[in-house]
Motif scaffolding. Structure first.
Motif, PDB file in Angstrom:
ATOM      1  N   GLN A  44       0.856  -1.173   0.000  1.00  9.40           N
ATOM      2  CA  GLN A  44       0.000   0.000   0.000  1.00  9.40           C
ATOM      3  C   GLN A  44       0.897   1.230   0.000  1.00  9.40           C
ATOM      4  O   GLN A  44       1.759   1.363   0.858  1.00  9.40           O
ATOM      5  CB  GLN A  44      -0.862   0.007   1.267  1.00  9.40           C
ATOM      6  N   ARG A 208       0.336  -6.308   1.051  1.00 14.07           N
ATOM      7  CA  ARG A 208      -0.429  -6.971   0.000  1.00 14.07           C
ATOM      8  C   ARG A 208      -1.528  -7.860   0.564  1.00 14.07           C
ATOM      9  O   ARG A 208      -2.493  -8.193  -0.130  1.00 14.07           O
ATOM     10  CB  ARG A 208       0.491  -7.803  -0.903  1.00 14.07           C
ATOM     11  N   SER A 210      -3.828  -7.197   2.526  1.00 11.48           N
ATOM     12  CA  SER A 210      -5.114  -6.511   2.639  1.00 11.48           C
ATOM     13  C   SER A 210      -5.602  -5.943   1.310  1.00 11.48           C
ATOM     14  O   SER A 210      -6.585  -5.197   1.272  1.00 11.48           O
ATOM     15  CB  SER A 210      -5.014  -5.377   3.667  1.00 11.48           C
ATOM     16  N   MET A 211      -4.940  -6.300   0.225  1.00 10.50           N
ATOM     17  CA  MET A 211      -5.300  -5.759  -1.081  1.00 10.50           C
ATOM     18  C   MET A 211      -6.053  -6.782  -1.909  1.00 10.50           C
ATOM     19  O   MET A 211      -5.828  -7.985  -1.789  1.00 10.50           O
ATOM     20  CB  MET A 211      -4.036  -5.305  -1.825  1.00 10.50           C
ATOM     21  N   SER A 212      -6.940  -6.283  -2.750  1.00 10.64           N
ATOM     22  CA  SER A 212      -7.635  -7.161  -3.684  1.00 10.64           C
ATOM     23  C   SER A 212      -6.676  -7.578  -4.786  1.00 10.64           C
ATOM     24  O   SER A 212      -5.580  -7.008  -4.937  1.00 10.64           O
ATOM     25  CB  SER A 212      -8.832  -6.433  -4.296  1.00 10.64           C
ATOM     26  N   GLU A 213      -7.071  -8.562  -5.580  1.00  8.95           N
ATOM     27  CA  GLU A 213      -6.214  -9.012  -6.674  1.00  8.95           C
ATOM     28  C   GLU A 213      -5.961  -7.888  -7.672  1.00  8.95           C
ATOM     29  O   GLU A 213      -4.841  -7.719  -8.162  1.00  8.95           O
ATOM     30  CB  GLU A 213      -6.842 -10.209  -7.379  1.00  8.95           C
ATOM     31  N   ALA A 214      -6.993  -7.111  -7.962  1.00  4.81           N
ATOM     32  CA  ALA A 214      -6.840  -6.010  -8.905  1.00  4.81           C
ATOM     33  C   ALA A 214      -5.883  -4.954  -8.358  1.00  4.81           C
ATOM     34  O   ALA A 214      -5.035  -4.427  -9.093  1.00  4.81           O
ATOM     35  CB  ALA A 214      -8.199  -5.385  -9.202  1.00  4.81           C
ATOM     36  N   GLN A 215      -6.007  -4.634  -7.074  1.00  2.00           N
ATOM     37  CA  GLN A 215      -5.108  -3.666  -6.465  1.00  2.00           C
ATOM     38  C   GLN A 215      -3.674  -4.183  -6.444  1.00  2.00           C
ATOM     39  O   GLN A 215      -2.725  -3.441  -6.692  1.00  2.00           O
ATOM     40  CB  GLN A 215      -5.569  -3.361  -5.037  1.00  2.00           C
ATOM     41  N   GLU A 275      -6.569  -5.701 -16.762  1.00  2.09           N
ATOM     42  CA  GLU A 275      -6.662  -5.834 -15.307  1.00  2.09           C
ATOM     43  C   GLU A 275      -5.779  -6.945 -14.753  1.00  2.09           C
ATOM     44  O   GLU A 275      -5.559  -7.035 -13.540  1.00  2.09           O
ATOM     45  CB  GLU A 275      -8.107  -6.063 -14.870  1.00  2.09           C
TER      46      GLU A 275
END
Length: 308
Positions: A44, A208, A210-215, A275
């Motif tokens: 992040q 990472r 806490s991140m979505s796959e897209a993020q 994406e």
């Protein structure tokens, strides 16, 4: 590229010809060049008063080092294997001393000289990675990998892994031939090592989760583009030494272009899915390498605040 007759690095483990076994698969954390099954860790973005997270991390790194502290140990999560800087003797003597082996040893030495100078100018000491040469498959702190994964850097053991047969694939499959294209590949992986030393990759691994796959994919693109830019910085200083010849820069830019996510997807499946990009488009990769090459400055490689 005028690489012959220059210093060769001793920070190499030559595992070619050894029986390394077959078990498991490459786990998360390995940073690949592109086109393989490796997806690098992401983080992040840290912001403070409009200053980019990468600038904060770089300043923090050199500030702690100036105080005699090791910021890498403070930032890394999990266990870190000690850095090995010796060569093993598993491969036959002729194989260990062939021209391609001498080439990668020379390029590794050039990256050591460049990054040692940059770190020293900022009051820090550069600890070089170990280059592991292997055939077919290899164990690492990031898991077990095959040659199909392509070159990769593992932050867990601070090693760059390379099956030299990849250079044939780079030329024949990807259409990126030339010694400077090959040097770019190694310099890119060393760029990930620099990110690790600066505390960037440990932050990726931490955030990472806490991140979505897209993020994660979007941030991974910025990570990889920065490694391309760091490779460009290496190219800048190499050019200053008079090693780069006419046409070399074009070789590296072509290599960066040929392994862009969009180009690879068009080649393999006939269409692109933006994406799912995790290394950057051909245009992005060529652009960020060129930025580093033209400036030679770390601040030119802030992919995290840039409009990419």
């Amino acid at each position: 590229m005028r690489w012959q007759g220059r210093r060769q690095s001793d920070n190499v483990e030559d595992l070619r010809g050894e029986n390394t076994g077959m078990q498991g698969g490459l786990g998360q954390g390995g940073m690949g060049l592109g086109g393989g099954g490796l997806i690098g860790p992401v983080f992040q973005l840290v912001r403070s008063g409009g200053i980019s997270g990468i600038v904060i991390l770089v300043v923090l790194f050199f500030g702690l080092r100036a105080c005699g502290l090791d910021p890498l140990q403070l930032l890394l999560t999990g266990n870190i294997a000690p850095v090995q800087q010796t060569q093993t003797s598993g491969a036959p003597t002729q194989q260990r001393n062939d021209e391609m082996t001498q080439f990668v040893r020379t390029i590794l030495a050039e990256t050591e000289d460049v990054w040692s100078g940059i770190f020293k100018a900022n009051g820090a000491t550069y600890t070089p990675p170990t280059l592991v040469l292997f055939n077919d498959h290899v164990p690492s702190a990031c898991g077990f990998a095959s040659a199909a994964s392509g070159p990769f850097y593992c932050p867990g053991d601070r090693k760059v892994y390379l099956d030299l047969s990849f250079y044939n694939e780079l030329a024949n499959r990807f259409g990126a031939s030339g010694d400077f294209a090959q040097a770019y590949v190694l310099a890119h992986e060393v760029g990930h090592h620099v990110q690790n030393l600066l505390g960037i990759l440990p932050r990726f691994n931490q955030m990472r989760q806490s991140m979505s796959e897209a993020q994660a994919n979007a941030m991974s693109v910025r990570v990889e583009l920065q490694a391309d830019c760091f490779a460009g910085i290496w190219g800048y200083y190499t050019n200053q030494e008079g090693i780069v010849e006419q046409g070399d820069l074009e070789e590296a830019i072509n290599a960066a272009h040929q392994i862009g996510d969009d180009t690879l997807q068009k080649r393999t499946q006939g269409y692109v899915v933006p994406e799912t990009f995790n290394h950057g488009t051909s245009a992005q990769r060529a652009d960020w390498f060129t930025r580093g090459y033209n400036s030679g400055k770390l601040e030119s490689c802030d992919t995290f605040n840039a409009d990419i």
